[in-house]
Design an enzyme around this catalytic site. Structure first.
Site, mmCIF file in Angstrom:
data_model
loop_
_atom_site.group_PDB
_atom_site.id
_atom_site.type_symbol
_atom_site.label_atom_id
_atom_site.label_comp_id
_atom_site.label_asym_id
_atom_site.label_seq_id
_atom_site.Cartn_x
_atom_site.Cartn_y
_atom_site.Cartn_z
ATOM 1 N N ARG A 179 0.929 -0.954 -0.034
ATOM 2 C CA ARG A 179 -0.064 0.040 0.043
ATOM 3 C C ARG A 179 0.864 1.161 0.063
ATOM 4 N NH1 ARG A 179 -5.254 1.134 3.364
ATOM 5 N NH2 ARG A 179 -6.128 -0.010 1.492
ATOM 6 N N HIS B 122 -6.823 1.000 -6.734
ATOM 7 C CA HIS B 122 -7.381 0.232 -5.718
ATOM 8 C C HIS B 122 -8.015 -1.143 -6.383
ATOM 9 C CE1 HIS B 122 -7.858 -0.991 -1.818
ATOM 10 N NE2 HIS B 122 -8.654 -0.137 -1.262
ATOM 11 N N GLN C 278 -9.952 -3.765 -4.056
ATOM 12 C CA GLN C 278 -11.200 -3.390 -3.624
ATOM 13 C C GLN C 278 -12.151 -3.445 -4.471
ATOM 14 O OE1 GLN C 278 -12.249 -1.584 -0.606
ATOM 15 N NE2 GLN C 278 -14.279 -2.126 -1.492
ATOM 16 N N ASP D 34 -17.356 7.116 -1.857
ATOM 17 C CA ASP D 34 -15.969 6.959 -1.189
ATOM 18 C C ASP D 34 -15.569 8.399 -0.172
ATOM 19 O OD1 ASP D 34 -13.574 6.198 -0.111
ATOM 20 O OD2 ASP D 34 -12.444 6.123 -2.243
ATOM 21 N N CYS E 108 -16.437 1.886 -0.133
ATOM 22 C CA CYS E 108 -15.401 0.819 0.155
ATOM 23 C C CYS E 108 -14.888 0.883 1.729
ATOM 24 C CB CYS E 108 -14.124 1.156 -0.872
ATOM 25 S SG CYS E 108 -13.763 2.925 -0.630
ATOM 26 N N ARG F 158 -13.651 -8.691 0.443
ATOM 27 C CA ARG F 158 -12.081 -8.437 0.179
ATOM 28 C C ARG F 158 -11.222 -9.602 0.536
ATOM 29 N NH1 ARG F 158 -10.194 -3.315 0.716
ATOM 30 N NH2 ARG F 158 -8.223 -4.293 0.243
HETATM 31 N N1 CP Z 1 -11.364 -0.212 1.692
HETATM 32 C C1 CP Z 1 -10.145 -0.484 2.259
HETATM 33 O O1 CP Z 1 -9.021 -0.589 1.639
HETATM 34 O O2 CP Z 1 -10.017 -0.211 3.736
HETATM 35 P P1 CP Z 1 -8.758 -0.175 4.385
HETATM 36 O O3 CP Z 1 -8.166 1.367 4.182
HETATM 37 O O4 CP Z 1 -9.036 -0.344 5.826
HETATM 38 O O5 CP Z 1 -7.870 -1.052 4.353
HETATM 39 N N1 NVA Z 2 -9.699 6.658 -1.435
HETATM 40 C C1 NVA Z 2 -9.544 6.198 -0.363
HETATM 41 C C2 NVA Z 2 -9.731 4.695 -0.343
HETATM 42 C C3 NVA Z 2 -9.680 4.206 1.270
HETATM 43 C C4 NVA Z 2 -10.013 2.625 1.280
HETATM 44 C C5 NVA Z 2 -8.039 6.519 0.124
HETATM 45 O O1 NVA Z 2 -7.313 6.308 -1.014
HETATM 46 O O2 NVA Z 2 -7.898 6.678 1.289
#
Ligand code: CP
Ligand code: NVA
Length: 306
Positions: A103, A130, A133, A222, A262, A290
């Protein structure tokens, strides 16, 4: 030859459908307390530059259910690109582990990691994409609606990483996708252009939420401020004020429209508590999936690399 899971755009429709089939099978197996353990003896390294609940827990739990182990590397542990280069981290990890999930802030770091790792790299979110997701989202839609082809998903909010991956998936899986966003918050132009050139479905970028949700099978939203954009949160709150998913907006979609997010959700900001916790919401199904979708991705990548 190793393969990565960095972007939905790197995979054909047949591959995506096959991952979704595997995810459904893995879900059924888990519920029936049966199933293989194809990752026995394998280890997943988990590089996180940003916080996470769902991604971290579902990868850790998923690899364990498949017989493997995981090592969580928090932002301060390896300091991606600061303490040592991304390439050196990739080369070192490849000597010890069998899979990497990352990440990252920059998508360039994700690509660099994959370029220098000799083991598969999975994108657990970058500023651009992502994909895990959206695989779970598609699994959820498939379960709820019995199909994906021809559905209409209306996304209300920011043209962010989730939207970019959604555009990739929609174009490949025959889902009509509409985004309603304020001007200046459109998705990545390259993602959009590629999807419009290669996809079979319609991808529309609109600015009026009511138009976007008209006849939609699902409403998705989101956060308005993604991780890393915290300094813009005031400006964003003002820009997105008319883009909240509430009961009045939901009423303009199909009667049986699903509510998707999400997570994490900010109740009262991008979505009302009444809607995210209401009877049309499938946000917990998305979160649950997920686990299954990512298990399917891990099994496939590990199998292709053996
Ligand atoms: N939706 C998602 O990726 O959640 P987290 O940021 O908690 O991993
Ligand atoms: N768009 C959000 C998604 C979190 C799962 C972010 O990048 O923070």
């Amino acid at each position: 030859m190793k393969r990565d899971f960095l972007s939905i755009a790197d995979h054909s429709r047949a591959e995506l459908e096959s991952i979704l089939d595997d995810a459904a099978r893995l879900k059924a197996d888990l519920r029936a307390k049966r199933g293989d353990r194809p990752l026995v003896g394998k280890t997943l390294a988990m590089i996180f530059e940003k916080p996470s609940l769902r991604t971290r827990v579902t990868f850790e739990t998923g690899v364990k259910q498949l017989g493997g182990a995981s090592v969580y590397l928090a932002p301060n542990d390896i300091q991606l690109g600061a303490r040592e280069t991304v390439a050196d981290i990739a080369r070192n990890l490849s000597r010890w582990v069998d899979l990497i999930v990352a990440r990252t802030f920059s998508h360039a770091s994700m690509l660099e990691l994959a370029e220098h790792a000799t083991v598969p790299v999975i994108n657990g979110l970058s500023d651009l994409l992502h994909p895990c997701q959206v695989m779970a989202d598609c699994q959820t839609l498939q379960e709820q609606k019995g199909r994906l082809d021809g559905l209409t998903v209306a996304f209300i909010g920011d043209g962010n990483n989730v939207v970019n991956s959604w555009i990739h998936a929609a174009a490949r899986l025959g889902i009509h996708f509409r985004l309603a966003c304020p001007k200046g918050y459109e998705p990545d132009p390259g993602v959009l252009a590629e999807a419009r050139e290669t996809g079979s479905s319609t991808i529309e970028i609109l600015h009026d939420p009511a138009t976007a949700v008209d006849g939609a099978d699902a409403l998705y939203t989101d956060v308005w401020t993604s991780m890393g954009q915290e300094a813009e949160s005031q400006i964003r709150r003002a820009a997105f004020a008319g883009y909240r998913v509430d009961a009045a907006l939901l009423a303009k979609a199909k009667k049986d429209a699903l509510v998707m997010h999400c997570l994490p959700a900010h109740r009262g900001e991008e979505i009302t508590g009444e809607v995210v916790d209401g009877p049309q919401s499938v946000v917990l199904e998305q979160a649950e999936n997920r686990l299954h979708a990512q298990k399917a991705v891990m099994v496939r990548l590990a199998g292709e690399t053996d």
